[in-house]
Design a protein around this motif. Sequence first.
Motif, PDB file in Angstrom:
ATOM      1  N   ARG A  72       0.915  -1.109   0.264  1.00  0.00           N
ATOM      2  CA  ARG A  72      -0.043  -0.027  -0.065  1.00  0.00           C
ATOM      3  C   ARG A  72       0.788   1.718  -0.129  1.00  0.00           C
ATOM      4  NH1 ARG A  72      -2.429  -4.466   3.075  1.00  0.00           N
ATOM      5  NH2 ARG A  72      -1.640  -3.309   4.824  1.00  0.00           N
ATOM      6  N   VAL A  73       0.839   2.082  -0.997  1.00  0.00           N
ATOM      7  CA  VAL A  73       1.378   3.573  -1.470  1.00  0.00           C
ATOM      8  C   VAL A  73       0.511   4.498  -0.596  1.00  0.00           C
ATOM      9  CG1 VAL A  73       2.771   4.986  -2.481  1.00  0.00           C
ATOM     10  CG2 VAL A  73       2.557   2.729  -2.706  1.00  0.00           C
ATOM     11  N   GLY A  74       0.850   5.027   0.425  1.00  0.00           N
ATOM     12  CA  GLY A  74       0.012   6.400   0.574  1.00  0.00           C
ATOM     13  C   GLY A  74       0.246   8.046  -0.067  1.00  0.00           C
ATOM     14  N   LEU A  75      -0.553   7.953  -1.209  1.00  0.00           N
ATOM     15  CA  LEU A  75      -1.178   9.112  -1.572  1.00  0.00           C
ATOM     16  C   LEU A  75      -1.681   9.830  -0.920  1.00  0.00           C
ATOM     17  CD1 LEU A  75      -1.714   7.874  -5.524  1.00  0.00           C
ATOM     18  CD2 LEU A  75       0.290   7.367  -4.356  1.00  0.00           C
ATOM     19  N   ALA A  76      -0.632  11.537  -0.788  1.00  0.00           N
ATOM     20  CA  ALA A  76      -1.350  12.379   0.549  1.00  0.00           C
ATOM     21  C   ALA A  76      -0.933  13.373  -0.807  1.00  0.00           C
ATOM     22  CB  ALA A  76      -0.716  12.326   1.594  1.00  0.00           C
ATOM     23  N   TYR A  77      -2.057  14.298  -0.955  1.00  0.00           N
ATOM     24  CA  TYR A  77      -2.365  15.104  -1.986  1.00  0.00           C
ATOM     25  C   TYR A  77      -3.453  15.752  -1.970  1.00  0.00           C
ATOM     26  CZ  TYR A  77       1.991  12.819  -4.766  1.00  0.00           C
ATOM     27  OH  TYR A  77       2.861  12.180  -4.469  1.00  0.00           O
ATOM     28  N   ALA A  78      -3.282  16.679  -1.899  1.00  0.00           N
ATOM     29  CA  ALA A  78      -4.892  17.613  -1.870  1.00  0.00           C
ATOM     30  C   ALA A  78      -5.613  17.442  -2.420  1.00  0.00           C
ATOM     31  CB  ALA A  78      -4.420  19.196  -1.568  1.00  0.00           C
ATOM     32  N   LEU A  79      -6.547  17.556  -2.408  1.00  0.00           N
ATOM     33  CA  LEU A  79      -7.366  17.292  -3.506  1.00  0.00           C
ATOM     34  C   LEU A  79      -8.895  17.748  -3.859  1.00  0.00           C
ATOM     35  CD1 LEU A  79      -7.265  13.217  -3.861  1.00  0.00           C
ATOM     36  CD2 LEU A  79      -6.828  14.469  -5.210  1.00  0.00           C
ATOM     37  N   SER A  80      -9.018  19.022  -2.625  1.00  0.00           N
ATOM     38  CA  SER A  80      -9.475  20.024  -2.179  1.00  0.00           C
ATOM     39  C   SER A  80      -8.985  21.173  -1.842  1.00  0.00           C
ATOM     40  CB  SER A  80     -11.281  19.894  -1.320  1.00  0.00           C
ATOM     41  OG  SER A  80     -10.808  19.346  -0.181  1.00  0.00           O
ATOM     42  N   GLY A  81      -9.698  22.176  -1.913  1.00  0.00           N
ATOM     43  CA  GLY A  81      -8.577  23.740  -1.607  1.00  0.00           C
ATOM     44  C   GLY A  81      -8.020  24.365  -2.517  1.00  0.00           C
ATOM     45  N   PRO A  82      -6.918  24.726  -2.473  1.00  0.00           N
ATOM     46  CA  PRO A  82      -6.569  26.441  -3.186  1.00  0.00           C
ATOM     47  C   PRO A  82      -5.121  24.800  -3.483  1.00  0.00           C
ATOM     48  CG  PRO A  82      -5.655  26.683  -0.876  1.00  0.00           C
ATOM     49  CD  PRO A  82      -6.966  26.358  -1.012  1.00  0.00           C
ATOM     50  N   GLY A  83      -4.748  24.475  -3.729  1.00  0.00           N
ATOM     51  CA  GLY A  83      -3.777  23.485  -3.203  1.00  0.00           C
ATOM     52  C   GLY A  83      -4.035  21.630  -5.441  1.00  0.00           C
ATOM     53  N   ARG A  84      -5.886  21.695  -5.092  1.00  0.00           N
ATOM     54  CA  ARG A  84      -6.423  21.126  -5.232  1.00  0.00           C
ATOM     55  C   ARG A  84      -5.963  20.173  -6.933  1.00  0.00           C
ATOM     56  NH1 ARG A  84      -9.966  21.066  -9.391  1.00  0.00           N
ATOM     57  NH2 ARG A  84     -11.717  19.586 -10.095  1.00  0.00           N
ATOM     58  N   SER A  85      -5.521  21.496  -7.815  1.00  0.00           N
ATOM     59  CA  SER A  85      -5.038  21.246  -8.729  1.00  0.00           C
ATOM     60  C   SER A  85      -3.478  20.633  -9.110  1.00  0.00           C
ATOM     61  CB  SER A  85      -4.624  22.529 -10.005  1.00  0.00           C
ATOM     62  OG  SER A  85      -6.012  23.223  -9.904  1.00  0.00           O
ATOM     63  N   ASP A  86      -2.484  20.936  -8.202  1.00  0.00           N
ATOM     64  CA  ASP A  86      -1.642  20.480  -8.475  1.00  0.00           C
ATOM     65  C   ASP A  86      -1.997  18.884  -7.470  1.00  0.00           C
ATOM     66  OD1 ASP A  86       0.552  22.303  -9.123  1.00  0.00           O
ATOM     67  OD2 ASP A  86       1.022  23.268  -7.220  1.00  0.00           O
ATOM     68  N   GLY A  87      -2.377  18.765  -5.740  1.00  0.00           N
ATOM     69  CA  GLY A  87      -2.950  17.714  -5.880  1.00  0.00           C
ATOM     70  C   GLY A  87      -3.230  16.345  -6.463  1.00  0.00           C
ATOM     71  N   LEU A  88      -3.944  16.845  -7.486  1.00  0.00           N
ATOM     72  CA  LEU A  88      -4.529  16.404  -8.749  1.00  0.00           C
ATOM     73  C   LEU A  88      -3.336  15.257  -9.772  1.00  0.00           C
ATOM     74  CD1 LEU A  88      -7.481  14.645  -9.724  1.00  0.00           C
ATOM     75  CD2 LEU A  88      -7.533  17.027 -10.653  1.00  0.00           C
ATOM     76  N   LEU A  89      -3.008  17.142  -9.761  1.00  0.00           N
ATOM     77  CA  LEU A  89      -1.736  16.078 -11.228  1.00  0.00           C
ATOM     78  C   LEU A  89      -0.801  15.002 -10.556  1.00  0.00           C
ATOM     79  CD1 LEU A  89      -0.665  20.149 -12.715  1.00  0.00           C
ATOM     80  CD2 LEU A  89      -2.236  18.584 -14.314  1.00  0.00           C
ATOM     81  N   ALA A  90      -0.453  15.530  -9.706  1.00  0.00           N
ATOM     82  CA  ALA A  90       0.532  14.430  -8.565  1.00  0.00           C
ATOM     83  C   ALA A  90       0.071  13.220  -8.956  1.00  0.00           C
ATOM     84  CB  ALA A  90       1.355  14.806  -7.284  1.00  0.00           C
ATOM     85  N   THR A  91      -1.267  13.188  -7.771  1.00  0.00           N
ATOM     86  CA  THR A  91      -2.508  11.569  -7.962  1.00  0.00           C
ATOM     87  C   THR A  91      -1.858  10.994  -9.325  1.00  0.00           C
ATOM     88  OG1 THR A  91      -3.626  12.591  -5.833  1.00  0.00           O
ATOM     89  CG2 THR A  91      -4.257  11.199  -7.167  1.00  0.00           C
ATOM     90  N   ARG A  92      -2.538  11.388 -10.116  1.00  0.00           N
ATOM     91  CA  ARG A  92      -2.638  11.050 -11.333  1.00  0.00           C
ATOM     92  C   ARG A  92      -1.367  10.967 -12.204  1.00  0.00           C
ATOM     93  NH1 ARG A  92      -6.680  14.893 -14.964  1.00  0.00           N
ATOM     94  NH2 ARG A  92      -8.410  14.115 -14.855  1.00  0.00           N
ATOM     95  N   GLY A  93      -0.146  11.065 -12.012  1.00  0.00           N
ATOM     96  CA  GLY A  93       0.727  11.349 -12.231  1.00  0.00           C
ATOM     97  C   GLY A  93       1.678   9.648 -11.623  1.00  0.00           C
ATOM     98  N   ALA A  94       1.274   9.021  -9.869  1.00  0.00           N
ATOM     99  CA  ALA A  94       1.549   8.040  -9.365  1.00  0.00           C
ATOM    100  C   ALA A  94       0.376   6.730  -9.563  1.00  0.00           C
ATOM    101  CB  ALA A  94       1.186   8.574  -7.785  1.00  0.00           C
ATOM    102  N   MET A  95      -0.910   7.340 -10.111  1.00  0.00           N
ATOM    103  CA  MET A  95      -1.232   6.650 -10.081  1.00  0.00           C
ATOM    104  C   MET A  95      -1.342   5.476 -11.400  1.00  0.00           C
ATOM    105  SD  MET A  95      -4.013   5.720  -7.833  1.00  0.00           S
ATOM    106  CE  MET A  95      -5.747   5.383  -9.057  1.00  0.00           C
ATOM    107  N   LEU A  96      -0.765   6.883 -12.501  1.00  0.00           N
ATOM    108  CA  LEU A  96      -0.117   5.684 -13.832  1.00  0.00           C
ATOM    109  C   LEU A  96       1.121   5.282 -14.498  1.00  0.00           C
ATOM    110  CD1 LEU A  96      -0.424   6.479 -16.727  1.00  0.00           C
ATOM    111  CD2 LEU A  96       1.162   8.301 -16.722  1.00  0.00           C
TER     112      LEU A  96
END
Length: 584
Positions: A198-222
């Motif tokens: 299990r890998v924790g992806l601790a990225y903001a998916l809401s609030g002002p950091g959402r855009s960066d958090g979503l990009l990083a999450t997607r990159g890790a998921m890929l």
Amino acid sequence: MRDHASPRVRILVPRDATRDSFSLPPGANQTLREAFGSTDLLSYATAIWETPNRTIRFVLELPVSRRWLAVELTATDSAVLPVTLLAGEIVDLPHKLTARELEVLTLIAAGLSNPAIAEQLFTSPRTVSTQAETILKKLGATSRTAAGVLAVQRGLVKLPLPVASEAFAPLAIGELARAAAAPTPDDSPLAREPDAVRVGLAYALSGPGRSDGLLATRGAMLAIDELNRRGGVRGRRIEPVPIDADIYSAAGIRETFGKLREHDVQGVLMNYVFDERAAFDAAAELEIPVLHTMTSSRHLALLAADPAKYRTLFQCAPPESNYGPGVARFLELLAPGLDEAGTRRTIRFVETTLDSGQIADPETRGLLEAAGWSVTGVDPFDPTSADLGATIDSLTESLSVDPPAVLVVTEFQPDALAALLRSFHDAGVKSIIYTIYTPSMPDFAATLGDAAEGIVWATVSGTYGDVVGEDFSRAFTAAYGEGPGYSQAGLGYDLAHILISAWQHTADPSDVAGTLAALRSTRYRGVNGSYTFGTDGQSTVAYPEETSDPSLGNAHLLFQIQDGEHVRLGPPPYGDGVFRWPRR
């Protein structure tokens, strides 16, 4: 508007369902799996029974696929047992609302004023006022009150809520969010596989950091998907655990790490936070590998002061101390042209008050003054200020009267930076604008429009334009239907590869000491450059500032926006264009 490729789904959720007892029906589609696996939908479905409402409608954001699920929850006693009927379908946002406009509309429905919304969303009242006017036009509403009523009636309110649920006290959506505040499916073992890593992806998916958090999450998921197709970690499947990380306060950061501990992850990937010390202390307490991209000099200081305590932290982007020398390197490029035009070598800084954004330090100022540059001012810029609009107006007026040759702006919040740069552009400020990092987000230049033209920006970790970077960009676009931007998606992708490669070189991912040793010996060439952690600070180094060998560091990339495109100016050999002087 309904997405006809994704049919409407209907399932029954028992009132007393828990994360341990509930399972999706056989044949559940990918939409349901994502909704229950990466959002609080199960908690919402059971929490409706704790509210006085029997039907609640809302729009749920699916953080990984970046789609919208229109949800209707109905609590009913008509079955043998009390159940919640959950109906949902993938939709396009109606009335051509944007994701940010939906957040603003949700807050309007809660009765918040423009200044209050601006404070909650880390933007300016002026920006919110413009967004509110656009929303009213799109809805055909005659007032804010009418827009709020329409939002509630049509289910055009967003979950998760963009701010604390207390702000929504009069609304059913607020009651639901408060009732669902217990541990959520983010932390649940709903889809957990007993033998998975299990890998924790601790990225903001809401609030002002959402855009960066979503990009990083997607990159890790890929990356995780690619590695699972190659066999995972010696035959064990890698299970991503996306967490909507609260990066905005010390309490929120500690809560995020508490969720990671409850989920029993074996490693963590994360980007930046608003309180670095709180994050580093919480990460150290986990006692598992934590790979982050905070560009933090504080990380280096803590590793030097207490290497035993912080031994599990690895910084996968060079520290912000490289931004100052990067400015000096750019000024060397400009100086001949300015001198030929008879323009004085003057420079001014506007710096965020948030962590990792202060680059006009004594060392940088010494470099600039030695090269014949005069620093005419260093202005603090607080993106969370209730008087943000007044601050922007004051800075714009000052710069219009006495513009420096070069204006360096360090602000990481995209809305705040866009408002600032738009104001400078509209006032005709003649300075060459140099900023850091934020334009890496995919839609930043498009949001600014003509005000983006000519802006120069730098990042200590950006996605390369070579064959490695281009292959990644194509794979990301094929997976998600849009491009990865120029930094965070590549970092998420690289971090996942680095951590999982270290696990491949240990007896078992639960062998923390072995994993840390493997990470320290890492030599990895990723889409954002090369990563090594052999120094005492366990941090990636910058090329050319900290190493003269491009194969050993992340290139401190310099871009200019030209005709709406991001052109890499360097450093060699990573440039693909030349600086274009702005039209005066």
